[in-house]
Scaffold this active site. Structure first.
Site, PDB file in Angstrom:
ATOM      1  CG  ASP A 138      -2.176   0.887   0.919  1.00 44.78           C
ATOM      2  OD1 ASP A 138      -2.112   1.727  -0.007  1.00 44.78           O
ATOM      3  OD2 ASP A 138      -3.198   0.760   1.616  1.00 44.78           O
TER       4      ASP A 138
HETATM    5  C1  BGC Z   1      -5.108   3.191   0.228  1.00 48.95           C
HETATM    6  C2  BGC Z   1      -5.268   2.128  -0.844  1.00 48.95           C
HETATM    7  C3  BGC Z   1      -5.188   2.759  -2.209  1.00 48.95           C
HETATM    8  C4  BGC Z   1      -3.864   3.484  -2.317  1.00 48.95           C
HETATM    9  C5  BGC Z   1      -3.628   4.114  -3.674  1.00 48.95           C
HETATM   10  C6  BGC Z   1      -3.905   4.064  -0.006  1.00 48.95           C
HETATM   11  O1  BGC Z   1      -3.904   5.155   0.847  1.00 48.95           O
HETATM   12  O2  BGC Z   1      -5.022   2.553   1.484  1.00 48.95           O
HETATM   13  O3  BGC Z   1      -6.491   1.466  -0.671  1.00 48.95           O
HETATM   14  O4  BGC Z   1      -5.331   1.783  -3.194  1.00 48.95           O
HETATM   15  O5  BGC Z   1      -3.827   4.519  -1.348  1.00 48.95           O
HETATM   16  O6  BGC Z   1      -4.461   5.172  -3.915  1.00 48.95           O
END
Ligand code: BGC
Length: 725
Positions: free
Chosen positions: A264
């Site tokens: 993530d």
């Molecule tokens: C979130 C993810 C997301 C990623 C990219 C993160 O802050 O937890 O779910 O896919 O950002 O945008």
């Protein structure tokens, strides 16, 4: 199995080019179609050369822009390895569907599939190759803002929906140009942060993790999700992104996941704050060892893997494995044949926001709305004189979080739809989501006084759902409660429509409303769908995928809990006995249970027959359910089949959903439905962390919600069959 293309390219690659594939950059690194390092990006000390080796980018879309970036990128890429474009296409691209929690409320995997398929088609036309979806985290605490991204509190519902979403996004493999790769997230158990506080510690037993949290991820992986994303949280004492047991043993080995594992956002870097890595170099090392292929935006791999690879043969090997997986994903997407995947401005224009897509959105929204209360005031006659009030009544903010390509300005409001459907509509805001001014309030009361019926659209703004929106209060903001109370005092039918991405404590709302419709954030066609429901053109059929508490103090509250040694009996005796598992200042049950949702028709489960009360190892459990529509209008509902194991080696939930089916019943129709449940449906997680179907006594229950059920006993005699016959 690595493809020949991947193997051939790997042989040609320098260590820098290999590490490049493992780096994911945000769209900011590509301005005006070319690589750029400006402003705050400078602090990451990346060179343009490094950027032109990157494997993937997130958040860039649009046919023209993607084409430009890819063309420029390939011009600079020595081995002509196309860039992967990833994005959060969570519940639609430009046609926005109801939020995932609302899609859970449809109890309709076909709807989940179809919405994902449209999202894939639109975003593929916009140049996206991979979506960071579905999010399948089991959620039981509505204080956590991200419950909106999940399909709820039940492992079985989540598993069915996870599979449907992956199949919708990816289509039948191999991928074609109208489909994109899915990335199931967030592995694992991100949905159980302590106290519902965002990014907080998760600490659950492995037994519980395996029985309840793991199945939905497993279902998505079984459906061949091509990617998995790590979660921000810890599990078993170690952040997921650095957790070898979780990623190597469980994900790769047990679940046999062969695809790409991406961190993530900055989750590799965050292992430092978690306190398991002393610095970014150690963070890179731990994450690579855990099996994380792509570093999303922590720059740990960009900065330290080359050094590590020079020191260590094993690191080189791990890098090669990761590179091959990423190249294979590019092969699966057909990027080596056509790095643009048929991208054109014309295709984009005809695909996006087509009337067919919007129709799917409208139907999904209709199926997702839940009628929580109705004192015979709904449906409304279109010639009724309607007073429409509330902060959600005249806004396009119906899309919900994670709809970055959706445009609230172009989304029709409930007021717009009401105007075209009701003969007489007066509108007054009444109050803001969190603001009250007496002039606005008086105006609302005035039009309310002069109406036949008041429709109040209340709830939370979409900015109060999604990531980083944990709440300690689950009641409607006091300003809105004041509005509702003032309107209720007029003694007119008061229909409350609730916009929310999470279960709320609606106790005070229910006390003053004649009817409550839960609209969630219903998406691009949400206002039309709501109007169809309120006018009775469509009979509501949605069911709650999460329990709605009567007080924030009850959370986490979920229907499939264990019994405890001192369970309440839900009879008057409970009041007499102090030493029970209960609250002394409130009831223990939720206000609205899982699976709950009314219809305008009077529907009932009349009978439940177990056809084979003793199930042996060659049999399925077969039950016959009789459901009647006692009304003269047609209706759709969700039949829900639960079971309970009376005595198990480990404690058993009081109820577990085992099967559900959406059924449409004609006026006055009675239908017999045969349900066949394979023996494996009744497996339970043993203390040795293995699944097993145990012999013994069980109960099967059927209802139109989880609380109100008919039940019958049955017995499983499979393992010790001979001894018992
Ligand atoms: C979130 C993810 C997301 C990623 C990219 C993160 O802050 O937890 O779910 O896919 O950002 O945008």
């Amino acid at each position: 199995m690595a493809s020949q293309t991947a193997k051939t390219i790997l042989e040609e690659m320098t260590i820098q080019e290999k590490i490049g594939q493992l780096i994911q950059l945000s769209g900011d690194f590509f301005q005006n179609g070319t690589a750029a390092i400006t402003g705050p990006l400078k602090e990451h000390h990346l060179s343009l050369e490094t950027i032109y080796t990157a494997g993937s980018v997130l958040g860039i879309s649009g046919a023209e822009r993607v084409r430009q970036v890819q063309t420029d990128f390939l011009k600079h890429s020595r081995l002509k390895i196309p860039l992967l474009f990833m994005a959060d296409v969570v519940h639609g691209y430009q046609t926005i569907f109801p939020i995932p929690l609302a899609l859970g409320a449809t109890f309709d995997p076909q709807t989940m599939h179809d919405t994902a398929a449209v999202a894939a088609k639109e975003s593929a036309a916009g140049g996206v190759h991979v979506t960071f979806a579905p999010m399948v985290d089991l959620v039981r605490d509505p204080r956590w803002g991200r419950v909106m991204e999940s399909t709820g509190e039940d492992p079985y519902l989540n598993s069915v929906m996870a599979k449907a979403a992956v199949n919708g996004f990816q289509g039948k493999l191999p991928l074609d140009a109208n489909h994109i790769a899915a990335c199931v997230k967030h592995f694992a158990a991100y949905g159980a942060p302590e106290a519902g506080r965002e990014y907080n510690t998760v600490d659950i037993s492995e037994w519980r993790f395996r029985e309840q949290y793991l199945p939905a991820y497993a279902a998505a992986i079984e459906a061949e999700s091509l990617l998995v994303m790590t979660s921000f949280n810890t599990l078993f004492g170690i952040p997921a992104t650095a957790n070898q047991k979780l990623m190597r043993d469980i994900l790769r080995q047990e679940l046999d996941f062969k695809g790409v594992l991406i961190s993530d956002w900055d989750a590799i870097g965050e292992t430092i704050a978690h306190g398991v890595a002393g610095n970014l170099e150690a963070a890179a090392d731990l994450s690579l060892k855990a099996g994380v292929d792509i570093d999303m935006m922590s720059f740990a791999y960009a900065k330290y893997l080359e050094k590590a690879a020079n020191l260590d043969e094993h690191t080189k090997l791990l890098i090669d494995e990761a590179v091959v997986r990423i190249l294979d994903l590019k092969v699966a997407l057909g990027l080596f044949e056509d790095p643009y995947r048929g991208l054109s401005v014309e295709r984009e224009a005809t695909t996006i926001l087509s009337s067919d897509n919007l129709h799917v959105a409208e139907q999904a929204a209709e199926k997702s709305m839940v009628l929580l209360k109705n004192e015979s005031v709904l449906p409304l006659a279109t010639d009724a004189k309607v007073a429409l009030v509330g902060p959600g009544a005249h806004t396009g903010d119906l899309l919900g979080s994670w709809s970055w390509q959706g445009d609230p300005q172009k989304t029709s409001s409930i007021y717009d739809e009401f105007k075209s459907r009701f003969k007489s509509v007066e509108y007054a805001k009444g109050c803001g989501f969190h603001a009250l001014n007496y002039q606005e309030l008086d105006q609302a009361v005035m039009i309310g006084r002069d109406s036949d019926v008041i429709v109040a659209v209340v709830g939370l703004p979409s900015s109060e759902t999604g990531e980083a929106t944990s709440l300690t209060q689950l009641t409607l903001p006091t300003e809105q409660l004041t509005l509702l109370k003032q309107l209720a005092a007029l003694n007119k039918p008061l229909i409350t429509v609730v916009l929310t991405g999470r279960p709320l404590d609606l106790t005070a709302v229910a006390a003053v409303s004649s009817a409550i419709v839960l609209a969630w954030y219903p998406g691009s066609r949400g206002a039309a769908a709501l109007t169809n429901i309120l006018t009775g053109e469509v009979n509501p059929s949605g069911k709650l995928p999460m329990s709605f508490p009567r007080h924030v103090g009850q959370v986490p509250i979920y229907y499939n809990h264990y019994n405890t040694g001192r369970p309440i009996s839900q009879t008057a005796d409970d009041d007499e006995n102090k030493y029970l598992s209960k609250y002394v200042d409130a009831k223990s049950e939720p206000l609205y249970p899982f699976g709950y949702g009314l219809s305008y028709a009077d529907l009932a489960v009349e009978q439940l027959k177990v056809l084979n009360p003793i199930v042996n190892d060659s049999q399925n459990l077969q039950v016959e359910v009789t459901i009647t529509n006692h009304s003269t209008i047609s209706a759709t509902t969700v039949m829900q089949v639960y079971s309970h194991q009376l005595v198990g080696q480990t404690v058993r939930p009081v109820k577990e959903l085992k099967y559900f089916e959406r059924l449409s019943l004609a006026p006055l129709e009675t239908r017999d439905i045969l349900v066949t449940l394979p023996l494996t449906t009744f497996r339970s997680m043993q203390s040795n962390l293995q699944w097993q179907v145990e012999d013994g006594d069980y109960t099967v229950m059927v209802g139109l919600d989880s609380d109100n059920v008919l039940q019958q006993p049955f017995e499983i005699r499979a393992n010790n069959k001979r001894g018992q016959e």
